[in-house]
Structures are given as structure tokens and as C-alpha cells.
Design a protein around this motif. Structure first.
Motif, mmCIF file in Angstrom:
data_model
loop_
_atom_site.group_PDB
_atom_site.id
_atom_site.type_symbol
_atom_site.label_atom_id
_atom_site.label_comp_id
_atom_site.label_asym_id
_atom_site.label_seq_id
_atom_site.Cartn_x
_atom_site.Cartn_y
_atom_site.Cartn_z
ATOM 1 N N VAL A 1 23.677 20.997 43.241
ATOM 2 C CA VAL A 1 23.815 22.303 43.655
ATOM 3 C C VAL A 1 24.333 23.144 42.586
ATOM 4 N N LEU A 2 23.763 24.572 42.511
ATOM 5 C CA LEU A 2 24.340 25.318 41.499
ATOM 6 C C LEU A 2 24.440 26.667 42.161
ATOM 7 N N GLY A 3 25.534 27.404 42.074
ATOM 8 C CA GLY A 3 25.590 28.625 42.846
ATOM 9 C C GLY A 3 26.530 29.701 42.225
ATOM 10 N N PHE A 4 26.158 30.854 42.692
ATOM 11 C CA PHE A 4 26.816 32.153 42.030
ATOM 12 C C PHE A 4 27.630 32.767 42.965
ATOM 13 N N SER A 5 28.842 33.191 42.732
ATOM 14 C CA SER A 5 29.467 33.981 43.474
ATOM 15 C C SER A 5 29.719 33.389 44.841
ATOM 16 N N ALA A 6 29.116 34.388 45.755
ATOM 17 C CA ALA A 6 29.450 33.653 47.520
ATOM 18 C C ALA A 6 28.411 32.485 47.398
ATOM 19 N N GLY A 7 27.357 32.400 46.410
ATOM 20 C CA GLY A 7 26.519 31.131 46.644
ATOM 21 C C GLY A 7 27.408 29.914 45.839
ATOM 22 N N ALA B 1 33.311 32.698 43.953
ATOM 23 C CA ALA B 1 34.467 33.366 44.615
ATOM 24 C C ALA B 1 34.749 32.725 45.885
ATOM 25 N N TYR B 2 35.812 33.190 46.384
ATOM 26 C CA TYR B 2 36.606 32.759 47.621
ATOM 27 C C TYR B 2 37.145 31.230 47.611
ATOM 28 N N PHE B 3 37.515 30.805 46.482
ATOM 29 C CA PHE B 3 38.351 29.527 46.308
ATOM 30 C C PHE B 3 39.590 29.632 46.329
ATOM 31 N N SER B 4 40.025 30.897 46.622
ATOM 32 C CA SER B 4 41.702 31.157 46.499
ATOM 33 C C SER B 4 42.245 31.899 47.571
ATOM 34 N N LYS B 5 41.666 31.311 48.859
ATOM 35 C CA LYS B 5 41.876 32.372 50.020
ATOM 36 C C LYS B 5 43.044 31.551 50.953
ATOM 37 N N LEU C 1 32.436 24.476 35.828
ATOM 38 C CA LEU C 1 33.111 26.128 36.405
ATOM 39 C C LEU C 1 32.976 26.854 35.303
ATOM 40 N N PHE C 2 32.578 28.068 35.616
ATOM 41 C CA PHE C 2 32.567 29.359 34.559
ATOM 42 C C PHE C 2 33.000 30.420 35.160
ATOM 43 N N GLY C 3 33.554 31.223 34.360
ATOM 44 C CA GLY C 3 34.309 32.431 34.756
ATOM 45 C C GLY C 3 34.775 33.442 33.805
ATOM 46 N N THR C 4 35.351 34.465 34.337
ATOM 47 C CA THR C 4 35.834 35.460 33.027
ATOM 48 C C THR C 4 36.933 36.146 33.466
ATOM 49 N N ALA C 5 37.904 36.617 32.731
ATOM 50 C CA ALA C 5 39.329 36.842 32.978
ATOM 51 C C ALA C 5 39.342 38.118 33.505
ATOM 52 N N ASP C 6 38.200 39.164 33.147
ATOM 53 C CA ASP C 6 37.954 40.436 33.685
ATOM 54 C C ASP C 6 37.312 40.428 34.884
ATOM 55 N N ASP C 7 37.164 39.345 35.468
ATOM 56 C CA ASP C 7 36.139 39.358 36.713
ATOM 57 C C ASP C 7 37.537 39.529 37.931
ATOM 58 N N LYS C 8 37.176 40.439 39.101
ATOM 59 C CA LYS C 8 38.059 40.285 40.043
ATOM 60 C C LYS C 8 38.177 38.982 40.875
ATOM 61 N N HIS D 1 35.266 26.606 31.763
ATOM 62 C CA HIS D 1 35.369 27.529 30.853
ATOM 63 C C HIS D 1 35.708 28.962 31.367
ATOM 64 N N PHE D 2 36.497 29.677 30.693
ATOM 65 C CA PHE D 2 36.966 30.832 30.990
ATOM 66 C C PHE D 2 36.855 31.873 29.989
ATOM 67 N N LEU D 3 35.888 32.919 30.109
ATOM 68 C CA LEU D 3 35.953 33.708 28.812
ATOM 69 C C LEU D 3 36.647 35.247 28.993
ATOM 70 N N PRO D 4 37.101 35.808 27.801
ATOM 71 C CA PRO D 4 37.959 36.897 28.115
ATOM 72 C C PRO D 4 37.235 38.154 28.811
ATOM 73 N N THR D 5 35.837 38.092 28.739
ATOM 74 C CA THR D 5 35.003 39.270 29.362
ATOM 75 C C THR D 5 33.764 38.956 29.719
ATOM 76 N N GLY D 6 33.025 39.620 30.543
ATOM 77 C CA GLY D 6 31.752 39.383 31.259
ATOM 78 C C GLY D 6 31.599 39.850 32.524
ATOM 79 N N GLY D 7 32.692 39.830 33.113
ATOM 80 C CA GLY D 7 32.657 40.828 34.694
ATOM 81 C C GLY D 7 32.081 39.710 35.689
#
Length: 284
Positions: free
Chosen positions: A150-156, A194-198, A219-226, A248-254
Motif C-alpha cells: 500500500v502507498l498512502g498520502f495524508s488520510a490515505g 496523518a492521524y498517527f498521534s491521536k 515514512l516521509f514527512g516535513t517539519a513545517d507540516d501540521k 525521512h523528515f525534511l525541514p520544509t515542504g508542507g
């Protein structure tokens, strides 16, 4: 007015090009478990900002099949889960375009239209059923049943994590023999999930059973993503349960960038994910 016409025309051509020569397989031939509305086509919302096709009111869940060129097939399959906060599905940004990219790598792709809006429970039914359908028809697409992920984005990404950790929990009544097949993915790629830390104090979401032998994850994300904290929490929980995880965790990207050019995160994660897929899926 001219600009609006160009945008609408562009979306039309995008939608048309992705809809041609694709098989659509509906997940439920009879009644749809947990669904109260009659089956009908999903509705495209009037919001086309950022040139994104957004679908909602999905009552007849389906997978859209994207096959690579025969000479490029690598035997692996991926169910792609678009995001949208469990309210809509960003079908092109986080679905069709990703399928085209994976096809170029040799993967057979199944873009999932799971139930929205606000049907998080039923969405899990849909992805479990989709995994079973793909597994049952693996020979049709020349797939190795040990290389279905599986490959998912945000809620996916949330949905992909849920099926990866709750694969042996019966969420809907068995309908036919398909429902005796495993719905456990063999790998999972979660992009700005998203929703991994509820959990309490922003800890791991209790329904994510990371001690339940989940598959290797990227897993991939960014620091400036809420929603960035989610990936941090899940990566740490997987590490603590000795699950192979690359993070991987980048500083920017949103958030919500898919793989479109012009965003540093969008231009970075596909290459990293490709290398990971080669190591943990294709070469295993």
C-alpha cells in the motif's frame, strides 16, 4: 474568465486521459457493508484549486487498475490511497499521477476509491476488501502475492497504516470466499501521513497495533507540516516494536504536494521511496 476556461479545460483533459483504457473493479457486488446510501458514481466537488480533482460521496467503492507496459512488469502490486481528510479524495494529485509514476517503475497499481465523507470505519472495510480482491486475481496481472503493498498520502496514509496493523481483525461480516484471504500488505509507503498521534498527549493512535507484525514501512514527512508529528510518533513506535522502518523528515515542504514539481519535498521523496522499494520489495 479566460483563465477559468483554461483551468477547467485542463482538468477535463487530465480527467479524460486518466479515465481512458483503465479497468474499474467495484469491491462489493451486492450490498456494501455499512453503507446506507444507494450505489452511485462519486461526485466531483466544485473545488478545483491547485488543479486538483476532488471526489466525494463515494458509495460504491472501487479500484482503478493501472498496468505498466508488459516488458516493464516487476511482479509487484501497490494499492494507492489518496488523501483528503476522510472527507474527499484527491484523485489525480495523490492517485492517478502516482500510479503513472509507479507504472514507470514496473509496478501494477490499483487506485482506491474508498468511502468518503466521514466514513473512516467503512474505509477500512474497503481497503481490506481491495487487498483481498487483488490477491485473489494476482495471476491475472502477473503479480507475486508476496509483493502486494500500500502507498498512502495524508488520510490515505492513515488508512494504509490501519490496514497494515489491523489486517487480522474482522471489521465486516464475511461475504464470500474472498474474505478468507489475507489482507495484510507486504509493505507500506506513507507520505505525509496523518492521524498517527491521536493517543493521549499526542502519543500513538491506539488503533495502530504496531506489535501486530506489520510489514516494513517507509515514512516521509516535513517539519513545517501540521501533521508532521504523526510520522515522528509512528516511526518511533515501529522502531520500538522492531519493525523495519525507514523515515525521512525534511525541514520544509508542507502538506498535500503529491509528487508535482516545484516543491522540495515532492521532488525528494519519490527517489528515496524508489530506492527503498528496490531493497525491501523487489530484491527480497
Amino acid at each position: 474568465m479566460k483563465l477559468l476556461f483554461i483551468v477547467v479545460l485542463s482538468i477535463f483533459f487530465i480527467k479524460t486521459s486518466f479515465s481512458q483504457h483503465r479497468d474499474t473493479i467495484y469491491l462489493w457486488s451486492g450490498d456494501v457493508p455499512g453503507e446506507t446510501e444507494a450505489k452511485h458514481d462519486p461526485i466531483q466537488t466544485p473545488d478545483t484549486s491547485r488543479n486538483v480533482i476532488r471526489l466525494t460521496d463515494v458509495t460504491n467503492p472501487a479500484i482503478i487498475v493501472f498496468e505498466p507496459e508488459e516488458s516493464m512488469k516487476n511482479g509487484a502490486g501497490v494499492i494507492v490511497c489518496p488523501g483528503g481528510g476522510y472527507r474527499i479524495l484527491a484523485m489525480d494529485l495523490e492517485g492517478y499521477e502516482v500510479a503513472e509514476w509507479l507504472n514507470k517503475l514496473g509496478f501494477t497499481v490499483f487506485v482506491l476509491q474508498y468511502r468518503v465523507p466521514n466514513k473512516k470505519t467503512e474505509a477500512l472495510f474497503d481497503i481490506q476488501r481491495a487487498m483481498r480482491i487483488v490477491r485473489s486475481r494476482a495471476t491475472q496481472w502477473d503479480l507475486d502475492i508476496s509483493k502486494l503493498g500500500v502507498l498512502g498520502f495524508s488520510a490515505g496514509g492513515s488508512l494504509s497504516a490501519r490496514v497494515s496493523t489491523r489486517y487480522n481483525i474482522e471489521t465486516y461480516p464475511k461475504i464470500d470466499d474472498l474474505d478468507t484471504l489475507s489482507c495484510r500488505p507486504d509493505f507500506a509507503v506513507l507520505i505525509y501521513g496523518a492521524y498517527f498521534s491521536k493517543g493521549p498527549n499526542r502519543t500513538l493512535t491506539p488503533e495502530l497495533l504496531v506489535d501486530n507484525n506489520p510489514p516494513p514501512m517507509f515514512l516521509f514527512g516535513t517539519a513545517d507540516d501540521k501533521a508532521g508529528h504523526s510520522s515522528l510518533v509512528l516511526a518511533d513506535a515501529l522502531r520500538g516494536s522492531n519493525v523495519p522502518v525507514e523515515f525521512h523528515f525534511l525541514p520544509t515542504g508542507g502538506h498535500g504536494y503529491g509528487l508535482r514539481e516545484g516543491n522540495p519535498a515532492a521532488e525528494t521523496w519519490p527517489g528515496l521511496a524508489e530506492n527503498w522499494l528496490k531493497e525491501y520489495v523487489l530484491n527480497k
